[in-house]
Design a protein around this motif. Structure first.
Motif, PDB file in Angstrom:
ATOM      1  N   ASP A  86      -2.821   2.909  -7.160  1.00 17.39           N
ATOM      2  CA  ASP A  86      -3.374   5.007  -7.728  1.00 17.39           C
ATOM      3  C   ASP A  86      -3.458   4.858  -5.886  1.00 17.39           C
ATOM      4  N   ALA A  87      -2.979   4.583  -4.885  1.00 21.99           N
ATOM      5  CA  ALA A  87      -2.686   4.498  -3.434  1.00 21.99           C
ATOM      6  C   ALA A  87      -2.440   5.918  -3.509  1.00 21.99           C
ATOM      7  N   GLN A  88      -2.827   6.204  -2.670  1.00 21.66           N
ATOM      8  CA  GLN A  88      -1.922   8.124  -1.852  1.00 21.66           C
ATOM      9  C   GLN A  88      -1.359   7.228  -0.139  1.00 21.66           C
ATOM     10  N   LEU A  89      -2.250   6.947   0.695  1.00 25.84           N
ATOM     11  CA  LEU A  89      -1.925   6.483   1.659  1.00 25.84           C
ATOM     12  C   LEU A  89      -1.749   7.261   2.683  1.00 25.84           C
ATOM     13  N   ASP A 143      -6.791   6.283   5.358  1.00 33.78           N
ATOM     14  CA  ASP A 143      -7.320   5.163   3.742  1.00 33.78           C
ATOM     15  C   ASP A 143      -6.393   3.896   3.720  1.00 33.78           C
ATOM     16  N   LEU A 144      -5.993   3.152   4.335  1.00 31.04           N
ATOM     17  CA  LEU A 144      -5.608   2.101   4.412  1.00 31.04           C
ATOM     18  C   LEU A 144      -6.783   1.151   4.056  1.00 31.04           C
ATOM     19  N   ASP A 145      -8.082   0.825   4.717  1.00 31.11           N
ATOM     20  CA  ASP A 145      -9.075   0.471   4.658  1.00 31.11           C
ATOM     21  C   ASP A 145      -9.718   0.586   2.755  1.00 31.11           C
ATOM     22  N   PHE A 146      -9.508   1.656   2.186  1.00 27.51           N
ATOM     23  CA  PHE A 146     -10.202   1.851   1.019  1.00 27.51           C
ATOM     24  C   PHE A 146      -8.965   2.627   0.167  1.00 27.51           C
ATOM     25  N   GLU A 147      -7.705   1.632  -0.122  1.00 30.15           N
ATOM     26  CA  GLU A 147      -7.217   2.380  -0.797  1.00 30.15           C
ATOM     27  C   GLU A 147      -6.155   0.889  -1.122  1.00 30.15           C
ATOM     28  N   ALA A 151       4.729   3.466   2.178  1.00 31.88           N
ATOM     29  CA  ALA A 151       4.168   3.347   3.922  1.00 31.88           C
ATOM     30  C   ALA A 151       5.502   3.461   5.009  1.00 31.88           C
ATOM     31  N   THR A 152       6.264   5.222   3.813  1.00 35.72           N
ATOM     32  CA  THR A 152       6.957   6.325   4.501  1.00 35.72           C
ATOM     33  C   THR A 152       5.696   7.097   5.303  1.00 35.72           C
ATOM     34  N   THR A 153       4.888   7.712   3.744  1.00 35.01           N
ATOM     35  CA  THR A 153       4.024   8.445   4.299  1.00 35.01           C
ATOM     36  C   THR A 153       3.186   8.328   5.681  1.00 35.01           C
ATOM     37  N   LEU A 154       2.834   6.779   5.092  1.00 39.52           N
ATOM     38  CA  LEU A 154       1.201   6.710   6.050  1.00 39.52           C
ATOM     39  C   LEU A 154       1.933   6.655   7.644  1.00 39.52           C
ATOM     40  N   ALA A 155       3.404   5.942   7.510  1.00 39.18           N
ATOM     41  CA  ALA A 155       3.586   6.205   8.992  1.00 39.18           C
ATOM     42  C   ALA A 155       4.251   7.273   9.205  1.00 39.18           C
ATOM     43  N   ARG A 156       4.543   8.415   8.624  1.00 37.12           N
ATOM     44  CA  ARG A 156       4.421  10.153   9.379  1.00 37.12           C
ATOM     45  C   ARG A 156       3.392  10.370   9.632  1.00 37.12           C
TER      46      ARG A 156
END
Length: 276
Positions: A110-113, A118-122, A153-158
């Motif tokens: 269910d992670a969206q990141l 969000d990293l600490d919660f998902e 990971a791409t979404t988070l990096a962006r």
């Protein structure tokens, strides 16, 4: 006469069956059905097949497949409750993972990141599982089939833009204390292949070679590495990091007791699947 025959048959059953003197506990997680990223074909199969493999090797297995964050926390907590005092603890994960600033995370379905917050919660840090294993078990074995190409990971990096947070490809090398062996599907920082069959190339090789009778796990992983290199035409190289202090044999062969082999290794992990 019937009671004598029954006793003989019972004796033959135990002589012909593997007997595991150690306490062995495994946590197996496979996440395929991601809600905010393309679904993965193999991890659910990988987890089910690995759970069966480890059960046959004498492990009590805690299994979870297609878990959200709450589900992942639940199976990890169940595993931690069982692993106290274990001779051998094992963790297998298949699914999406990522590294951020050198820290490794496993990703619930269910992670969206969408942001760094969000990293600490998902997501869940792999260190959370490793710390519990190192506190409670004598020998710790970790297998991470989580180096797939990860759009989250791409979404988070962006989302981070130019901020000084590094989201890397694949997983990062893990630094641990004395005792663990950690095996990755490919080299740190690289991306592994999913494969076209029921299992990923890495898990398929583990299923084939893990627990080879009489062979140490180090030699098992050499065989795994060769198999993956062959099936991927050299594109994927499984990698491991070990601080084991003795030869761990998950499926001991029947070895004649001699003064030589009875003194191969005497240390912290005596009687835990090691040749002692």
């Amino acid at each position: 006469m019937n009671s004598l025959r029954a006793a003989v048959l019972l004796l033959l059953f135990f002589v012909g069956s593997p007997v595991w003197a150690e306490k062995r506990v495994a946590l197996v997680i496979g996440n395929s059905a991601y809600r905010h990223a393309p679904q993965l074909a193999n991890p659910q199969n990988d987890a089910g097949d690995m759970a069966s493999k480890l059960t046959a090797l004498g492990f009590v297995v805690v299994t979870g497949r297609d878990l959200d964050l709450t589900g992942m926390r639940g199976v990890i907590r169940e595993f931690v409750g069982k692993v106290e005092g274990a001779d051998v603890a094992l963790f297998f994960y298949a699914g999406h993972g990522l590294q951020v600033n050198g820290g490794n995370y496993i990703i619930p379905i269910d992670a969206q990141l969408k942001s760094n917050n969000d990293l600490d919660f998902e997501a869940l840090p792999i260190a959370l599982v490793l710390a519990a294993m190192e506190r409670n078990a004598k020998v710790n074995l970790v297998f991470l089939d989580a180096c797939r190409d990860n759009p989250l990971a791409t979404t988070l990096a962006r989302s981070l833009g130019t901020r000084s947070v590094v989201v890397g490809r694949g997983l990062a090398k893990l630094d641990t204390g004395v005792g663990p062996l950690i095996a990755f599907a490919t080299q740190p920082g690289n991306v592994a292949l999913d494969g076209a069959g029921r299992n990923s190339p890495f898990t398929s090789a583990l299923l084939q070679h893990l627990g080879t009778p009489g062979q140490s796990i180090t030699d098992d992983l050499i065989a795994v590495r060769r198999a993956v290199l062959q099936v991927t035409d050299g594109k994927q190289i499984p990698w491991d990091s070990s601080s084991l202090t003795g030869p761990v044999v998950l499926n001991p062969a029947k070895i004649a007791e001699t003064p030589t082999n009875s003194a191969v290794f005497r240390g912290k992990s005596r009687g835990t699947g090691l040749l002692v």
